[in-house]
Scaffold this motif. Sequence first.
Motif, PDB file in Angstrom:
ATOM      1  N   UNK A  11       0.836  -1.192   0.000  1.00 23.41           N
ATOM      2  CA  UNK A  11       0.000   0.000   0.000  1.00 23.41           C
ATOM      3  C   UNK A  11       0.872   1.243   0.000  1.00 23.41           C
ATOM      4  N   UNK A  12       0.455   2.242  -0.750  1.00 22.63           N
ATOM      5  CA  UNK A  12       1.153   3.527  -0.677  1.00 22.63           C
ATOM      6  C   UNK A  12       0.851   4.159   0.672  1.00 22.63           C
ATOM      7  N   UNK A  13       1.654   5.117   1.079  1.00 26.87           N
ATOM      8  CA  UNK A  13       1.403   5.830   2.330  1.00 26.87           C
ATOM      9  C   UNK A  13       0.027   6.481   2.302  1.00 26.87           C
ATOM     10  N   UNK A  14      -0.346   7.033   1.137  1.00 26.86           N
ATOM     11  CA  UNK A  14      -1.651   7.689   0.999  1.00 26.86           C
ATOM     12  C   UNK A  14      -2.796   6.678   1.172  1.00 26.86           C
ATOM     13  N   UNK A  15      -2.679   5.511   0.556  1.00 24.58           N
ATOM     14  CA  UNK A  15      -3.722   4.487   0.683  1.00 24.58           C
ATOM     15  C   UNK A  15      -3.810   3.987   2.117  1.00 24.58           C
ATOM     16  N   UNK A  17      -3.037   5.610   4.851  1.00 27.16           N
ATOM     17  CA  UNK A  17      -3.650   6.660   5.664  1.00 27.16           C
ATOM     18  C   UNK A  17      -5.157   6.714   5.420  1.00 27.16           C
ATOM     19  N   UNK A  18      -5.579   6.610   4.174  1.00 28.38           N
ATOM     20  CA  UNK A  18      -7.006   6.648   3.852  1.00 28.38           C
ATOM     21  C   UNK A  18      -7.755   5.516   4.537  1.00 28.38           C
ATOM     22  N   UNK A  19      -7.170   4.345   4.549  1.00 28.16           N
ATOM     23  CA  UNK A  19      -7.833   3.177   5.126  1.00 28.16           C
ATOM     24  C   UNK A  19      -7.791   3.126   6.647  1.00 28.16           C
ATOM     25  N   UNK A  20      -6.691   3.593   7.255  1.00 25.68           N
ATOM     26  CA  UNK A  20      -6.500   3.337   8.671  1.00 25.68           C
ATOM     27  C   UNK A  20      -6.323   4.571   9.546  1.00 25.68           C
ATOM     28  N   UNK A  21      -5.425   5.448   9.225  1.00 25.00           N
ATOM     29  CA  UNK A  21      -5.101   6.523  10.164  1.00 25.00           C
ATOM     30  C   UNK A  21      -5.904   7.797   9.958  1.00 25.00           C
ATOM     31  N   UNK A  22      -6.506   7.994   8.790  1.00 22.68           N
ATOM     32  CA  UNK A  22      -7.289   9.200   8.547  1.00 22.68           C
ATOM     33  C   UNK A  22      -8.758   8.905   8.266  1.00 22.68           C
ATOM     34  N   UNK A  23      -9.163   7.664   8.377  1.00 19.79           N
ATOM     35  CA  UNK A  23     -10.558   7.293   8.120  1.00 19.79           C
ATOM     36  C   UNK A  23     -11.450   7.848   9.223  1.00 19.79           C
ATOM     37  N   UNK A  24     -12.661   8.221   8.867  1.00 22.45           N
ATOM     38  CA  UNK A  24     -13.610   8.713   9.846  1.00 22.45           C
ATOM     39  C   UNK A  24     -15.036   8.435   9.374  1.00 22.45           C
ATOM     40  N   UNK A  25     -15.954   8.522  10.276  1.00 18.93           N
ATOM     41  CA  UNK A  25     -17.359   8.317   9.978  1.00 18.93           C
ATOM     42  C   UNK A  25     -17.927   9.558   9.311  1.00 18.93           C
ATOM     43  N   UNK A  26     -18.763   9.350   8.300  1.00 21.62           N
ATOM     44  CA  UNK A  26     -19.434  10.473   7.647  1.00 21.62           C
ATOM     45  C   UNK A  26     -20.537  11.002   8.558  1.00 21.62           C
ATOM     46  N   UNK A  27     -20.611  12.314   8.684  1.00 21.69           N
ATOM     47  CA  UNK A  27     -21.643  12.936   9.513  1.00 21.69           C
ATOM     48  C   UNK A  27     -22.528  13.878   8.721  1.00 21.69           C
ATOM     49  N   UNK A  28     -22.196  14.100   7.460  1.00 20.64           N
ATOM     50  CA  UNK A  28     -23.033  14.950   6.617  1.00 20.64           C
ATOM     51  C   UNK A  28     -23.050  14.362   5.208  1.00 20.64           C
ATOM     52  N   UNK A  29     -24.100  14.690   4.470  1.00 16.55           N
ATOM     53  CA  UNK A  29     -24.307  14.090   3.159  1.00 16.55           C
ATOM     54  C   UNK A  29     -24.806  15.136   2.175  1.00 16.55           C
ATOM     55  N   UNK A  30     -24.595  14.874   0.893  1.00 12.72           N
ATOM     56  CA  UNK A  30     -25.179  15.711  -0.139  1.00 12.72           C
ATOM     57  C   UNK A  30     -26.586  15.202  -0.416  1.00 12.72           C
TER      58      UNK A  30
END
Length: 98
Positions: A11-15, A17-30
């Motif tokens: 995995x790239x560092x970006x991938x 981070x997206x999957x594990x260290x920067x992931x969060x629950x969505x609280x707003x939607x379009x």
Amino acid sequence: MTIVDIETQGLTDEAFATLFTEAHTAHSFTEQPVSDETADAIYELLKMAPTEMNTQPLRVTWVRSREARESLAEVMNEGNKAKTLAAPLTAILSMDTN
């Protein structure tokens, strides 16, 4: 050993981070609707998740209409009602015990 020391299996560092260290629950939607194709693609990814002894117990119930989401919100925790009513599509994840 820290999490950053663990082999990331290509995995790239970006991938990572997206999957594990920067992931969060969505609280707003379009207000943009979620197509059946998008819901199907989400399910195709999530059905590949590992399960105990490959039992595949996951069941997904898609709640799309405003009326159905209002009915669902009636039995939800107060903190989740507004988010569920605002979402264009809600997925109820459950388990088949049989």
